[in-house]
Write a protein that holds these residues in place. Structure first.
Motif, PDB file in Angstrom:
ATOM      1  N   ALA A 164       0.894  -1.009  -0.273  1.00  0.00           N
ATOM      2  CA  ALA A 164       0.163  -0.106  -0.235  1.00  0.00           C
ATOM      3  C   ALA A 164       0.754   0.797   0.140  1.00  0.00           C
ATOM      4  CB  ALA A 164      -0.927   0.589   1.503  1.00  0.00           C
ATOM      5  N   ALA A 165       0.471   2.250  -0.851  1.00  0.00           N
ATOM      6  CA  ALA A 165       1.260   3.346  -0.401  1.00  0.00           C
ATOM      7  C   ALA A 165       0.969   4.123   0.201  1.00  0.00           C
ATOM      8  CB  ALA A 165       1.469   3.908  -2.220  1.00  0.00           C
ATOM      9  N   ARG A 166       1.530   5.002   0.325  1.00  0.00           N
ATOM     10  CA  ARG A 166       1.037   6.421   1.380  1.00  0.00           C
ATOM     11  C   ARG A 166       1.538   7.476   0.024  1.00  0.00           C
ATOM     12  NH1 ARG A 166       4.502   5.690   6.087  1.00  0.00           N
ATOM     13  NH2 ARG A 166       4.540   7.837   6.256  1.00  0.00           N
ATOM     14  N   LEU A 167       0.847   8.958   1.292  1.00  0.00           N
ATOM     15  CA  LEU A 167       1.091  10.347   0.447  1.00  0.00           C
ATOM     16  C   LEU A 167       2.465  10.599  -0.016  1.00  0.00           C
ATOM     17  CD1 LEU A 167       0.272  12.891  -0.328  1.00  0.00           C
ATOM     18  CD2 LEU A 167       0.200  13.323   1.969  1.00  0.00           C
ATOM     19  N   VAL A 168       2.990  10.346   0.959  1.00  0.00           N
ATOM     20  CA  VAL A 168       4.959  10.100   0.526  1.00  0.00           C
ATOM     21  C   VAL A 168       5.546  10.049  -0.552  1.00  0.00           C
ATOM     22  CG1 VAL A 168       5.638   8.118   1.697  1.00  0.00           C
ATOM     23  CG2 VAL A 168       7.425  10.358   1.463  1.00  0.00           C
ATOM     24  N   ASP A 169       4.531   8.678  -0.994  1.00  0.00           N
ATOM     25  CA  ASP A 169       5.144   7.807  -2.301  1.00  0.00           C
ATOM     26  C   ASP A 169       5.045   8.667  -3.813  1.00  0.00           C
ATOM     27  OD1 ASP A 169       6.192   5.643  -1.280  1.00  0.00           O
ATOM     28  OD2 ASP A 169       4.514   5.106  -0.080  1.00  0.00           O
ATOM     29  N   VAL A 170       3.773   9.572  -3.724  1.00  0.00           N
ATOM     30  CA  VAL A 170       3.440  10.384  -4.219  1.00  0.00           C
ATOM     31  C   VAL A 170       4.223  11.824  -4.594  1.00  0.00           C
ATOM     32  CG1 VAL A 170       1.564  12.070  -5.642  1.00  0.00           C
ATOM     33  CG2 VAL A 170       0.864   9.395  -4.301  1.00  0.00           C
ATOM     34  N   PHE A 171       5.440  11.627  -3.924  1.00  0.00           N
ATOM     35  CA  PHE A 171       6.152  13.108  -4.288  1.00  0.00           C
ATOM     36  C   PHE A 171       7.135  12.541  -5.727  1.00  0.00           C
ATOM     37  CE2 PHE A 171       4.116  14.248  -0.665  1.00  0.00           C
ATOM     38  CZ  PHE A 171       4.075  15.633  -0.721  1.00  0.00           C
ATOM     39  N   PRO A 172       7.451  11.516  -5.740  1.00  0.00           N
ATOM     40  CA  PRO A 172       8.818  11.476  -6.812  1.00  0.00           C
ATOM     41  C   PRO A 172       7.789  11.048  -7.848  1.00  0.00           C
ATOM     42  CG  PRO A 172       8.896  10.031  -4.711  1.00  0.00           C
ATOM     43  CD  PRO A 172       7.833  10.930  -4.812  1.00  0.00           C
ATOM     44  N   LEU A 173       6.850  11.014  -8.035  1.00  0.00           N
ATOM     45  CA  LEU A 173       5.966  11.020  -9.793  1.00  0.00           C
ATOM     46  C   LEU A 173       5.517  12.381  -9.637  1.00  0.00           C
ATOM     47  CD1 LEU A 173       4.625   9.925 -12.008  1.00  0.00           C
ATOM     48  CD2 LEU A 173       2.842   9.193 -10.707  1.00  0.00           C
ATOM     49  N   ALA A 174       5.192  13.003  -8.556  1.00  0.00           N
ATOM     50  CA  ALA A 174       5.050  14.081  -9.207  1.00  0.00           C
ATOM     51  C   ALA A 174       5.845  15.517  -8.964  1.00  0.00           C
ATOM     52  CB  ALA A 174       4.183  15.086  -7.306  1.00  0.00           C
ATOM     53  N   TYR A 175       7.515  14.516  -8.743  1.00  0.00           N
ATOM     54  CA  TYR A 175       8.239  15.866  -9.014  1.00  0.00           C
ATOM     55  C   TYR A 175       9.195  15.412 -10.489  1.00  0.00           C
ATOM     56  CZ  TYR A 175      13.116  17.652  -9.164  1.00  0.00           C
ATOM     57  OH  TYR A 175      14.715  17.786  -9.738  1.00  0.00           O
ATOM     58  N   LEU A 176       9.022  14.493 -10.805  1.00  0.00           N
ATOM     59  CA  LEU A 176       8.812  13.866 -11.966  1.00  0.00           C
ATOM     60  C   LEU A 176       7.832  14.187 -13.158  1.00  0.00           C
ATOM     61  CD1 LEU A 176      10.673  12.762 -14.385  1.00  0.00           C
ATOM     62  CD2 LEU A 176       9.301  10.493 -13.828  1.00  0.00           C
ATOM     63  N   LEU A 177       6.901  14.518 -12.598  1.00  0.00           N
ATOM     64  CA  LEU A 177       5.372  15.371 -13.449  1.00  0.00           C
ATOM     65  C   LEU A 177       5.669  16.876 -13.347  1.00  0.00           C
ATOM     66  CD1 LEU A 177       2.191  12.823 -12.589  1.00  0.00           C
ATOM     67  CD2 LEU A 177       3.807  13.251 -14.900  1.00  0.00           C
ATOM     68  N   ILE A 185      17.828  23.504  -8.919  1.00  0.00           N
ATOM     69  CA  ILE A 185      16.920  22.962  -8.723  1.00  0.00           C
ATOM     70  C   ILE A 185      15.670  24.232  -8.504  1.00  0.00           C
ATOM     71  CG2 ILE A 185      14.480  21.960  -7.081  1.00  0.00           C
ATOM     72  CD1 ILE A 185      16.647  19.499  -7.022  1.00  0.00           C
ATOM     73  N   LEU A 186      16.013  24.828  -7.161  1.00  0.00           N
ATOM     74  CA  LEU A 186      15.268  26.245  -6.428  1.00  0.00           C
ATOM     75  C   LEU A 186      15.135  27.564  -7.785  1.00  0.00           C
ATOM     76  CD1 LEU A 186      16.694  27.383  -3.456  1.00  0.00           C
ATOM     77  CD2 LEU A 186      14.327  26.716  -3.736  1.00  0.00           C
ATOM     78  N   VAL A 187      16.159  27.310  -8.474  1.00  0.00           N
ATOM     79  CA  VAL A 187      15.857  28.878 -10.408  1.00  0.00           C
ATOM     80  C   VAL A 187      15.074  27.495 -10.861  1.00  0.00           C
ATOM     81  CG1 VAL A 187      17.125  29.524 -11.563  1.00  0.00           C
ATOM     82  CG2 VAL A 187      18.037  29.532  -9.385  1.00  0.00           C
ATOM     83  N   GLY A 203      11.510  25.921  -8.634  1.00  0.00           N
ATOM     84  CA  GLY A 203      11.448  26.669  -7.269  1.00  0.00           C
ATOM     85  C   GLY A 203      10.865  25.784  -5.989  1.00  0.00           C
ATOM     86  N   ALA A 204      10.924  26.987  -5.673  1.00  0.00           N
ATOM     87  CA  ALA A 204      10.470  26.314  -3.550  1.00  0.00           C
ATOM     88  C   ALA A 204       9.524  24.527  -3.992  1.00  0.00           C
ATOM     89  CB  ALA A 204       9.663  27.079  -3.019  1.00  0.00           C
ATOM     90  N   LEU A 205       8.360  24.617  -4.948  1.00  0.00           N
ATOM     91  CA  LEU A 205       7.771  23.618  -5.202  1.00  0.00           C
ATOM     92  C   LEU A 205       8.871  21.893  -5.706  1.00  0.00           C
ATOM     93  CD1 LEU A 205       5.029  22.285  -5.267  1.00  0.00           C
ATOM     94  CD2 LEU A 205       4.754  23.267  -7.535  1.00  0.00           C
ATOM     95  N   GLY A 206       8.917  22.288  -6.651  1.00  0.00           N
ATOM     96  CA  GLY A 206      10.146  21.301  -6.917  1.00  0.00           C
ATOM     97  C   GLY A 206      11.196  21.004  -5.404  1.00  0.00           C
ATOM     98  N   PHE A 219      11.305  16.234   0.322  1.00  0.00           N
ATOM     99  CA  PHE A 219      10.709  15.658   1.440  1.00  0.00           C
ATOM    100  C   PHE A 219      10.123  14.156   1.380  1.00  0.00           C
ATOM    101  CE2 PHE A 219       6.427  14.380   2.770  1.00  0.00           C
ATOM    102  CZ  PHE A 219       6.400  13.970   4.106  1.00  0.00           C
ATOM    103  N   PRO A 220      10.286  13.742   0.732  1.00  0.00           N
ATOM    104  CA  PRO A 220      10.606  11.911   0.492  1.00  0.00           C
ATOM    105  C   PRO A 220      11.843  11.157   1.195  1.00  0.00           C
ATOM    106  CG  PRO A 220      10.459  12.415  -1.715  1.00  0.00           C
ATOM    107  CD  PRO A 220      10.000  13.947  -1.019  1.00  0.00           C
ATOM    108  N   TRP A 221      12.836  12.091   0.378  1.00  0.00           N
ATOM    109  CA  TRP A 221      14.153  11.533   0.784  1.00  0.00           C
ATOM    110  C   TRP A 221      14.335  11.596   2.442  1.00  0.00           C
ATOM    111  CZ3 TRP A 221      18.811  13.073  -3.199  1.00  0.00           C
ATOM    112  CH2 TRP A 221      17.947  13.028  -4.118  1.00  0.00           C
TER     113      TRP A 221
END
Length: 503
Positions: free
Chosen positions: A139-152, A412-414, A417-420, A426-428
């Motif tokens: 079962a995945a958790r919210l933290v597991d969504v972050f890597p895919l969200a980063y790539l997208l 990455i910040l440039v 941004g902060a979202l990236g 966060f997952p790391w």
């Protein structure tokens, strides 16, 4: 029909070929999952016969690059899937991947080896991960969504990236896959893939051996200046080992990760079969990392190993502490000789490049302040920096224009941004923190692996503060894989506790 589409040299043909390959893979995998053992050989023979025309086409015509790549990928995918050895395939990929990096693509053999043995297998890992299978699903958790969200997020940012417009979207997507996509795939495969208890030891064995090979090549390069792919040292600069990688900084980061895992195996009671290989790996990676003459990864490896020694509560801790003290004493006693060498003068006391890096860091902060949320788009750092007309202060303008970023996280910040940065960090941080807590509470199956993977991530992060990893592939991928391994340990520990609980 699939072969006819593959031969068609059109964009629509390529898209259709990929769709057919994915559908065929899923269908074959599902059929083999439900078919009885008696029908398994029949299914494998049928798939082999279906692929025979593609193999003949490659052998007779040589094939255009895209056609050949898709056909070889389809062949390797189907054959490997039917072999049902995902852990061994993944370990084999980890073993050979450092040998076939960007530096290999200048060589005709290395080019195809890089494509077939490094770039193609992660597609297989992704398909393995998402294909339904028997047994209990993790079962995945919210933290597991972050890597895919980063790539997208990185993929979506290409729409407004100046670099992507100048380079072209196809090369931009190719680079995004190499430098980010492979690592994200590795995270999900290690955390949710079709293998469980076998993967950690296979991975550790492969990476320790790989570290030994690359460390040995670095030592050989120091002694003979020979490299596997004929990497030429820049004219007028002091020698710095690169081995099979494309730069001394990425080589240092890779060797630092190998040092971290080998040290964890020895300090945290790793498998007995891995102890002697770990000692051999340390024997070549320690001198190898110093031959890079790159301060960031050397300091990162020292900090990580020192932290491992400091928290280890056993008699082994004092042995390693004694070795560290003796090493420090030897360095102090020989400091006069060290400070007089050209290496010290060129690398340790050199200040011009430090001033240039500080200038670019200050420019990075200013650029981030202009677009703090989503940044300027993936890969756009240099294009944006050079077009921003920022003041260099008392330094020449070339100090900022002619050099690129040396800080992964400011880049990455440039760009994102902060979202990236949040989606990446966060997952790391969360997974590493929870996994290390699991080591202390003895709730993870392989504490030595968690400590080693945490050391790999720490080495990457500390090196990333002085080296921009956007130009490299294997080291960022290893960081994602290490986080995925720790996430898998947490899931595996939870499953075992649930199985052991009284019903």
């Amino acid at each position: 029909a699939a072969v006819a589409v593959l031969v068609a040299d059109t964009a629509a043909g390529a898209i259709a070929a990929i769709a057919i390959a994915v559908a065929g893979f899923a269908t074959a995998s599902l059929i083999s999952s439900v078919a009885s053992l008696r029908w398994q050989p029949v299914l494998q023979v049928a798939l082999a016969l279906i692929l025979t025309p593609a193999v003949v086409h490659v052998a007779v015509h040589g094939g255009r690059e895209r056609t050949t790549l898709l056909e070889l990928a389809a062949l390797s995918l189907t054959v490997t899937v039917q072999a049902r050895r995902p852990a061994l395939v993944f370990a084999g990929w980890v073993l050979v991947a450092p040998l076939f990096q960007l530096a290999a693509r200048a060589n005709p053999i290395g080019y195809w080896a890089n494509t077939a043995l490094y770039l193609a297998p992660p597609i297989l890992f992704a398909l393995w991960t998402v294909t339904p299978r028997r047994g209990r699903q993790r079962a995945a958790r919210l933290v597991d969504v972050f890597p895919l969200a980063y790539l997208l997020l990185a993929l979506g940012s290409l729409m407004f990236s100046k670099w992507a417009v100048q380079t072209g979207y196809k090369p931009a997507v190719d680079q995004l896959y190499q430098y980010t996509g492979i690592g994200v795939i590795g995270y999900y495969f290690c955390a949710f893939g079709p293998v469980r208890a076998r993967l950690p030891r296979y991975f550790a064995s492969a990476f320790v051996v790989s570290g030994f090979i690359i460390g040995s090549l670095a030592v050989i390069e120091f002694l003979t200046h020979w490299t596997l792919w004929g990497n030429e040292q820049p004219a007028g600069q002091e020698f710095r080992a690169v081995a099979t990688l494309s730069g001394s900084g990425v080589l240092g980061a890779f060797l630092g990760a190998a040092i971290a895992l080998a040290t964890a195996i020895l300090l945290w009671d790793g498998p007995r079969s891995l102890r002697l290989p770990s000692i051999a790996t340390l024997a070549v990676t320690v001198p190898g990392i110093f031959f890079t003459l790159t301060r960031g990864p050397i300091l990162a490896a020292l900090i990580v190993v020192a932290a491992m020694i400091a928290v280890r509560r056993s008699g082994v801790r004092w042995i390693w502490a004694g070795v560290a003290i003796l090493t420090a004493v030897a360095i102090v006693m020989s400091w006069g000789a060290i400070s007089s060498t050209s290496v010290y003068k060129n690398r340790v006391t050199q200040r011009s490049n430090v001033e240039g890096r500080l200038l670019i860091d200050s420019w990075s902060i200013k650029l981030f302040e202009r677009r703090p949320i989503t940044g300027y788009g993936y890969g756009s750092f240099d294009a944006v920096k050079n077009a921003a007309q920022l003041s260099p202060g008392n330094l020449p303008l070339a100090s900022g224009i002619d050099y690129t970023s040396h800080n992964t996280f400011l880049t990455i910040l440039v760009e994102l941004g902060a979202l990236g940065l949040l989606l990446l960090a966060f997952p790391w941080l969360k997974v590493t923190y929870e996994a290390l807590r699991g080591v202390m509470s003895r709730s993870v199956p392989d504490p030595w692996l968690v400590v080693g993977c945490a050391g790999m991530v720490g080495t990457y992060v500390l090196t990333g503060l002085s080296t921009d990893m956007r130009f490299f592939s294997i080291v960022p991928a290893l960081a994602w894989i290490a986080v995925g391994m720790m996430r898998g340990q947490l899931l595996l520990g939870s499953e075992r506790r649930e199985e052991a609980a009284p019903r």
